[in-house]
Design a protein around this motif. Structure first.
Motif: not given
Ligand SMILES: Nc1nc2c(ncn2[C@@H]2O[C@H](COP(=O)(O)OP(=O)(O)OP(=O)(O)O)[C@@H](O)[C@H]2O)c(=O)[nH]1
Ligand SMILES: O=C([O-])CC(=O)C(=O)O
Ligand SMILES: [Mn+2]
Length: 607
Positions: A252-264, A286-294
């Motif tokens: 799978l591939i996912l994009k994870l963005t930290s509360p500071e807005g840095k994407a991994y 968990i609060k503030g972390w965002k996941v998007e999928t690829l």
């Protein structure tokens, strides 16, 4: 077009000779009643699904619940991939390696020519031009699937980019395409009535890696029949990748963005039915972390100009395990499914014309029609949906789809997870000591077998990089290829590698870790390890979290319970070593030294 062509080809929408001559050759062999060139249009989809409803293959669902959606019920003996009947027919047996079935290509062709002779009698032969990955990729990977199953056509339209645009580009660029031939192996004699799910008790899923071709006979089920998926995008693509210097992986591939807005970006390889779709569509607790999928199943990766590892998802749909997918565990998948345009296979039907499967809702419906078409009530004593029942849904229906999914350049991978289904031994998460140690984790990955393949369920087996059933060549050469291509990397940009296990059990048999959305806590720890901000304990197998280093905010677990999930157990690992040695012995010398050296290191650290 030359007038010596078969009359059946009169309507061919192409003059591309390599394609025409292959289609003609297949038509002469399989003897269909007619040929339909698939254009991928909405109107064509309507025609196909109407016909499938009329023939009883598809049941139209209540459009108020699931618009433009259908349920299919397979033959009870055609519900999963058939690994015993899957072959890699390289010229030399050695090149197929010990993880694959092999037969001499000429002998196999002779056998297949016999089976395919007249196999499409009484049926329509569909020609599906498709591309895996982007049509405007630098080096688009084309295929053409010929099939006698309209269910396969309808499903391929969801899973891959197909139709007129693809055909045009193949023709314009005079491109190579992988010829992928599929038949359910159930010809119809004059006047013979069809069955809802035609297939053959005899099944053959065959790959010719040197010629890059696929022949699939006897099954209508996903991984056996939608040839762009496992057959092309993993088995044949792994061989292309070996020859061209890239990687085709069950990830799978996912994009994870930290509360500071840095994407991994994280890719993860887990064996079939071990949690890729669920992690890819994660709804973080968990609060503030965002996941998007690829992507949720297949990843193609290559090292870019700066030595960074870039990844794309070559698919256009989800072919996800239905059971366990619910509003509680995977709301993102549920929302995508609820938009409709989906084909469900071997799920149960509700009395109001919807679908249901185990785990979809907490409340179990009082009455259902099970996947075999029988009345079902909660006391039936067997599941209503088949354990490997699936939903097939367009990927762009996912609300949290990352915009980068649409970019042919893909994304840079910062972390790779390897994971399996193990009741014992493997902690929740372990950070590899180094890149080489991480490849060793992938090479020795193990998991209990699941319903995704025919055969026994729950047996622990080694599954290198979760690719055991999908490596199109020698497994030792495949691991050597990983070592070789990563030699091109910028060492500073190599992803960190982690081994994860969502499936560890406690003494009382329950899961040691709640999993699903709470796996975001593990992802956060992994990112903080990359950033150097999270603590870990060094163990002989790698670095595991300290109880305090995991974000447990809002998690209903005692520190002792968390410890149970993350703990390294020296005795369990000492018991694991003989199995690792045995596994490495099976490679017969084709394993790279850097990987065998990691086992020596592990043994030394354990003693
Ligand atoms: N306990 C537990 N079960 C999980 C977790 N993630 C997924 N599952 C279950 O594992 C099963 C398979 O999960 P999927 O995410 O569909 O597996 P996959 O790896 O995408 O499978 P393929 O499509 O076969 O390659 C489902 O029944 C899920 O509910 C988890 O974190 N914990
Ligand atoms: O191939 C299939 O049918 C589904 C799948 O993703 C797998 O088995 O890994
Ligand atoms: Mn898969």
């Amino acid at each position: 077009m030359s007038d010596t062509r078969l009359p059946l080809l009169a309507e061919a929408p192409t003059t591309y000779e390599p394609l025409l001559s292959w289609v003609e050759e297949v038509a002469e062999l399989t003897k269909p009643d007619r040929i339909q060139w698939v254009d991928g249009s909405e109107a064509e989809y309507r025609q196909l699904t109407d016909e499938l409803v009329a023939s009883g293959t598809l049941t139209r669902l209540n459009p108020e619940l699931f618009p433009n959606s259908f349920a299919a019920f397979s033959d009870p003996a055609d519900v999963a991939r058939v690994e015993e009947q899957t072959f890699i027919c390289s010229k030399n047996e050695r090149d197929a390696g010990f993880t694959n079935n092999w037969m001499d290509p000429d002998a196999m062709k002779e056998k297949l020519n016999g089976l395919f002779d007249g196999a499409m009698r009484g049926r329509t032969m569909y020609v599906i031009p498709f591309v895996m990955g982007h049509l405007d990729a630098e080096d688009p990977k084309f295929g053409v699937e010929i099939t006698d199953s309209a269910y396969v056509v309808a499903s391929m339209r969801i899973m891959a980019r197909i139709g007129t645009d693809v055909l045009k580009k193949i023709e314009e660029t005079r491109a190579f395409f992988v010829p992928a031939l599929h038949s359910v192996g159930a010809p119809l004699e004059e006047g013979q009535e069809d069955v809802p799910w035609p297939c053959n008790p005899e099944k053959w899923i065959v790959h010719f890696p040197e010629e890059r071709s696929i022949w699939s006979y006897g099954s209508g089920y996903g991984g056996n029949a939608l040839l762009g998926k496992k057959c092309y995008a993993l088995r044949i693509a792994s061989v292309m990748a070996r020859d061209e210097g890239w990687l085709a992986e069950h990830m799978l591939i996912l994009k994870l963005t930290s509360p500071e807005g840095k994407a991994y970006h994280i890719s993860a390889a887990f064996p079939s039915a071990c949690g890729k779709t669920n992690l890819a569509l994660l709804d973080p607790t968990i609060k503030g972390w965002k996941v998007e999928t690829l992507g949720d199943d297949i990843t193609w990766m290559r090292f870019g100009k700066q030595g960074e590892l870039r990844a794309v998802n070559p698919e256009a749909g989800l072919f996800g395990v239905a059971p366990g997918t619910g509003w509680g565990t995977n709301p993102n998948a549920m929302r995508a499914i609820a938009k409709g345009n989906s084909i469900f296979t071997n799920v149960a039907l509700t009395d109001d014309g919807g679908v249901w499967w185990e785990g979809m809702t907490e409340e179990v419906p009082a009455h259902l029609t099970d996947w075999k078409g029988n009345d079902w009530t909660p006391d039936a004593g067997h599941p209503a949906a088949h354990p490997n029942s699936r939903f097939c849904t367009p990927i762009d229906q996912i609300d949290m789809l990352a915009p980068e999914y649409f970019s042919p350049e893909g994304v840079e991978i910062n972390a790779i997870l390897f994971g399996g289904r193990r009741k014992t031994t493997i902690p929740l998460v372990t950070e590899a000591r180094s890149w080489a140690n991480g490849i060793f984790m992938g090479a020795t990955l193990s998991s209990e077998t699941t319903a995704a393949a025919a055969g026994a369920v729950g047996v622990v087996r080694r599954d290198p990089m979760a690719m055991l059933p999908f490596i199109g060549y020698d497994a030792g050469d495949y691991l050597g290829h990983w070592v070789k291509v990563s030699g091109k990397a910028n060492p500073a940009r190599l992803p960190k590698i982690f081994l994860v296990n969502w499936f560890r059990r406690t003494q009382d048999g329950g899961f040691a870790w709640p999993g699903f959305g709470d796996n975001s806590r593990v992802l956060k720890w992994a990112i903080e390890r990359i950033e150097g901000t999270a603590d870990a304990v060094e163990t002989p197998i790698g670095f595991v979290p300290t109880a305090e280093s995991l974000d447990l905010d809002g998690l209903d677990m005692t520190p002792e319970q968390v410890q149970e999930a993350v703990r390294f157990d020296s005795d369990e690992w000492k018991a694991e070593v003989p199995g690792l040695e045995e596994w490495f012995d099976r490679f017969g010398g084709s394993l790279p030294k850097s990987i065998t050296a990691e086992l020596d290191g592990l043994k030394a650290r354990l003693s």
